[in-house]
Design a protein around this motif. Sequence first.
Motif, PDB file in Angstrom:
ATOM      1  N   ASP A  20       0.836  -1.201   0.000  1.00 54.48           N
ATOM      2  CA  ASP A  20       0.000   0.000   0.000  1.00 54.48           C
ATOM      3  C   ASP A  20       0.872   1.252   0.000  1.00 54.48           C
ATOM      4  OD1 ASP A  20      -2.009  -1.885   0.291  1.00 54.48           O
ATOM      5  OD2 ASP A  20      -2.202  -1.560   2.457  1.00 54.48           O
ATOM      6  N   TYR A  21       0.244   2.360  -0.401  1.00 59.67           N
ATOM      7  CA  TYR A  21       0.963   3.628  -0.468  1.00 59.67           C
ATOM      8  C   TYR A  21       0.036   4.757  -0.020  1.00 59.67           C
ATOM      9  CZ  TYR A  21       3.820   0.876  -3.751  1.00 59.67           C
ATOM     10  OH  TYR A  21       4.584  -0.094  -4.340  1.00 59.67           O
ATOM     11  N   ILE A  22       0.627   5.756   0.643  1.00 56.48           N
ATOM     12  CA  ILE A  22      -0.129   6.942   1.034  1.00 56.48           C
ATOM     13  C   ILE A  22       0.615   8.179   0.549  1.00 56.48           C
ATOM     14  CG2 ILE A  22      -0.872   8.393   2.971  1.00 56.48           C
ATOM     15  CD1 ILE A  22      -1.465   5.901   4.558  1.00 56.48           C
ATOM     16  N   ILE A  23      -0.126   9.085  -0.049  1.00 60.20           N
ATOM     17  CA  ILE A  23       0.386  10.405  -0.406  1.00 60.20           C
ATOM     18  C   ILE A  23      -0.569  11.412   0.210  1.00 60.20           C
ATOM     19  CG2 ILE A  23       0.967  12.011  -2.263  1.00 60.20           C
ATOM     20  CD1 ILE A  23       1.251   9.601  -4.136  1.00 60.20           C
ATOM     21  N   MET A  24      -0.067  12.371   0.961  1.00 61.06           N
ATOM     22  CA  MET A  24      -0.949  13.363   1.556  1.00 61.06           C
ATOM     23  C   MET A  24      -0.261  14.725   1.574  1.00 61.06           C
ATOM     24  SD  MET A  24      -0.931  12.178   5.550  1.00 61.06           S
ATOM     25  CE  MET A  24       0.531  12.279   6.590  1.00 61.06           C
ATOM     26  N   ASN A  25      -1.080  15.784   1.616  1.00 63.97           N
ATOM     27  CA  ASN A  25      -0.511  17.119   1.600  1.00 63.97           C
ATOM     28  C   ASN A  25      -1.380  18.113   2.352  1.00 63.97           C
ATOM     29  OD1 ASN A  25      -2.389  18.629  -0.238  1.00 63.97           O
ATOM     30  ND2 ASN A  25      -1.752  17.056  -1.694  1.00 63.97           N
ATOM     31  N   TYR A  26      -0.803  19.259   2.642  1.00 65.12           N
ATOM     32  CA  TYR A  26      -1.549  20.386   3.194  1.00 65.12           C
ATOM     33  C   TYR A  26      -0.868  21.673   2.744  1.00 65.12           C
ATOM     34  CZ  TYR A  26       2.031  20.566   6.915  1.00 65.12           C
ATOM     35  OH  TYR A  26       3.209  20.654   7.604  1.00 65.12           O
ATOM     36  N   SER A  27      -1.612  22.770   2.796  1.00 62.44           N
ATOM     37  CA  SER A  27      -1.129  24.035   2.248  1.00 62.44           C
ATOM     38  C   SER A  27      -0.081  24.697   3.142  1.00 62.44           C
ATOM     39  CB  SER A  27      -2.293  25.006   2.051  1.00 62.44           C
ATOM     40  OG  SER A  27      -3.035  24.658   0.908  1.00 62.44           O
ATOM     41  N   VAL A  28       0.891  25.305   2.487  1.00 63.97           N
ATOM     42  CA  VAL A  28       1.902  26.098   3.166  1.00 63.97           C
ATOM     43  C   VAL A  28       2.122  27.399   2.392  1.00 63.97           C
ATOM     44  CG1 VAL A  28       3.096  24.123   4.177  1.00 63.97           C
ATOM     45  CG2 VAL A  28       3.778  24.946   1.912  1.00 63.97           C
ATOM     46  N   LYS A  29       2.777  28.342   3.057  1.00 64.28           N
ATOM     47  CA  LYS A  29       3.207  29.582   2.414  1.00 64.28           C
ATOM     48  C   LYS A  29       4.696  29.481   2.087  1.00 64.28           C
ATOM     49  CE  LYS A  29       0.196  32.659   5.116  1.00 64.28           C
ATOM     50  NZ  LYS A  29       0.222  33.806   6.077  1.00 64.28           N
ATOM     51  N   HIS A  30       5.054  29.977   0.912  1.00 60.65           N
ATOM     52  CA  HIS A  30       6.465  30.095   0.547  1.00 60.65           C
ATOM     53  C   HIS A  30       6.688  31.544   0.120  1.00 60.65           C
ATOM     54  CE1 HIS A  30      10.267  29.694  -1.570  1.00 60.65           C
ATOM     55  NE2 HIS A  30      10.392  28.468  -1.076  1.00 60.65           N
ATOM     56  N   PRO A  31       7.706  32.213   0.662  1.00 55.98           N
ATOM     57  CA  PRO A  31       7.877  33.644   0.399  1.00 55.98           C
ATOM     58  C   PRO A  31       8.056  34.006  -1.076  1.00 55.98           C
ATOM     59  CG  PRO A  31       9.828  32.713   1.479  1.00 55.98           C
ATOM     60  CD  PRO A  31       8.746  31.686   1.565  1.00 55.98           C
ATOM     61  N   LYS A  32       8.549  33.071  -1.886  1.00 58.60           N
ATOM     62  CA  LYS A  32       8.774  33.366  -3.295  1.00 58.60           C
ATOM     63  C   LYS A  32       7.527  33.144  -4.159  1.00 58.60           C
ATOM     64  CE  LYS A  32      13.742  32.403  -3.286  1.00 58.60           C
ATOM     65  NZ  LYS A  32      14.842  31.589  -3.884  1.00 58.60           N
ATOM     66  N   TYR A  33       6.467  32.584  -3.548  1.00 60.73           N
ATOM     67  CA  TYR A  33       5.255  32.282  -4.327  1.00 60.73           C
ATOM     68  C   TYR A  33       4.017  32.789  -3.590  1.00 60.73           C
ATOM     69  CZ  TYR A  33       8.613  29.287  -6.674  1.00 60.73           C
ATOM     70  OH  TYR A  33       9.724  28.819  -7.332  1.00 60.73           O
ATOM     71  N   PRO A  34       3.848  34.092  -3.494  1.00 62.24           N
ATOM     72  CA  PRO A  34       2.663  34.657  -2.842  1.00 62.24           C
ATOM     73  C   PRO A  34       1.429  34.460  -3.725  1.00 62.24           C
ATOM     74  CG  PRO A  34       3.932  36.396  -3.874  1.00 62.24           C
ATOM     75  CD  PRO A  34       4.755  35.136  -4.018  1.00 62.24           C
ATOM     76  N   PRO A  35       0.224  34.666  -3.196  1.00 64.55           N
ATOM     77  CA  PRO A  35      -0.993  34.557  -4.013  1.00 64.55           C
ATOM     78  C   PRO A  35      -0.927  35.467  -5.232  1.00 64.55           C
ATOM     79  CG  PRO A  35      -1.555  34.661  -1.689  1.00 64.55           C
ATOM     80  CD  PRO A  35      -0.081  34.937  -1.780  1.00 64.55           C
ATOM     81  N   ARG A  36      -1.401  34.949  -6.359  1.00 61.95           N
ATOM     82  CA  ARG A  36      -1.405  35.704  -7.610  1.00 61.95           C
ATOM     83  C   ARG A  36      -2.703  36.485  -7.767  1.00 61.95           C
ATOM     84  NH1 ARG A  36       0.377  31.293 -12.081  1.00 61.95           N
ATOM     85  NH2 ARG A  36      -0.678  32.873 -13.364  1.00 61.95           N
ATOM     86  N   LYS A  37      -2.627  37.591  -8.481  1.00 61.00           N
ATOM     87  CA  LYS A  37      -3.805  38.422  -8.689  1.00 61.00           C
ATOM     88  C   LYS A  37      -4.794  37.812  -9.672  1.00 61.00           C
ATOM     89  CE  LYS A  37      -2.623  41.778  -5.947  1.00 61.00           C
ATOM     90  NZ  LYS A  37      -3.412  42.042  -4.712  1.00 61.00           N
ATOM     91  N   ASP A  38      -4.318  36.909 -10.535  1.00 59.56           N
ATOM     92  CA  ASP A  38      -5.185  36.344 -11.565  1.00 59.56           C
ATOM     93  C   ASP A  38      -5.754  34.987 -11.174  1.00 59.56           C
ATOM     94  OD1 ASP A  38      -2.674  35.137 -11.645  1.00 59.56           O
ATOM     95  OD2 ASP A  38      -2.743  34.787 -13.808  1.00 59.56           O
ATOM     96  N   MET A  39      -5.538  34.567  -9.922  1.00 55.22           N
ATOM     97  CA  MET A  39      -6.036  33.268  -9.477  1.00 55.22           C
ATOM     98  C   MET A  39      -6.539  33.360  -8.041  1.00 55.22           C
ATOM     99  SD  MET A  39      -3.478  30.391 -10.991  1.00 55.22           S
ATOM    100  CE  MET A  39      -3.166  30.274 -12.762  1.00 55.22           C
TER     101      MET A  39
END
Length: 243
Positions: free
Chosen positions: A100-119
């Motif tokens: 069996d295999y598990i892949i999981m994730n959760y959101s983080v902030k990275h200073p080089k990738y802030p929220p975009r204005k077009d998304m």
Amino acid sequence: MSGRDSVQIPDDRDFVAFRALCESEMECRDVPAETLYDVLHDIEYRKKWDTNVIETFDIGKLTVNSDVGYYASVGLVVPMVPGGTWDVITLRSWLPMGNDYIIMNYSVKHPKYPPRKDMVRAVSIQTGYLIEGTGAKSCTITNLAQVDPKGSLPKWVVNKSSQFLAPKAMRRMYKACLKYPEWKQRHEPHLKPWLFPEQSRLPALALSELSLQHADSLENIDESSLPESREERGEASDEDSLN
């Protein structure tokens, strides 16, 4: 960094807890568990079969089984919203457990990738897959998606609708799995850094560079002028995208 914003890499207890949350599943005949696991990891192949993807790339690695990546999509979490364009940055962890295999994730902030204005920056509270081998050439896959889209729909609507939308996405993934072995033979067949971490070409990241992404720290973005989805434009069918 405050405790509320601290980022942690999941340990074995987190994977066990994640597994307990997974309830629904889809059977994948003629697809070994390891093939499905490869498809979920292979970012270059995702660009072929995921017809909603706009842009996706890995940002850096944390450990041998965790990294941080960027994903932008039309209809990422609410495909029923016309023109809904979303992106997300997640800390992803994975763990093979026998067959069996598990892949999981959760959101983080990275200073080089802030929220975009077009998304709209979506927030993954806890998202991932449980793959269970049921035979030499068969497996089941279970998807867990707890998200906050931070768009025009309330979170409970999106999480409820995902119960109906996830099977469609997994059927598309299943078709991609059937064609993956042939595709991989033509595209660096021995390169699988998720299995062989020494192959990784990603730069190392420190946890101190990251912080948790909370939905209440994002602002709503007007979606009225965002581009329409590929399906609405009549582009790229599932079959065409895998050639």
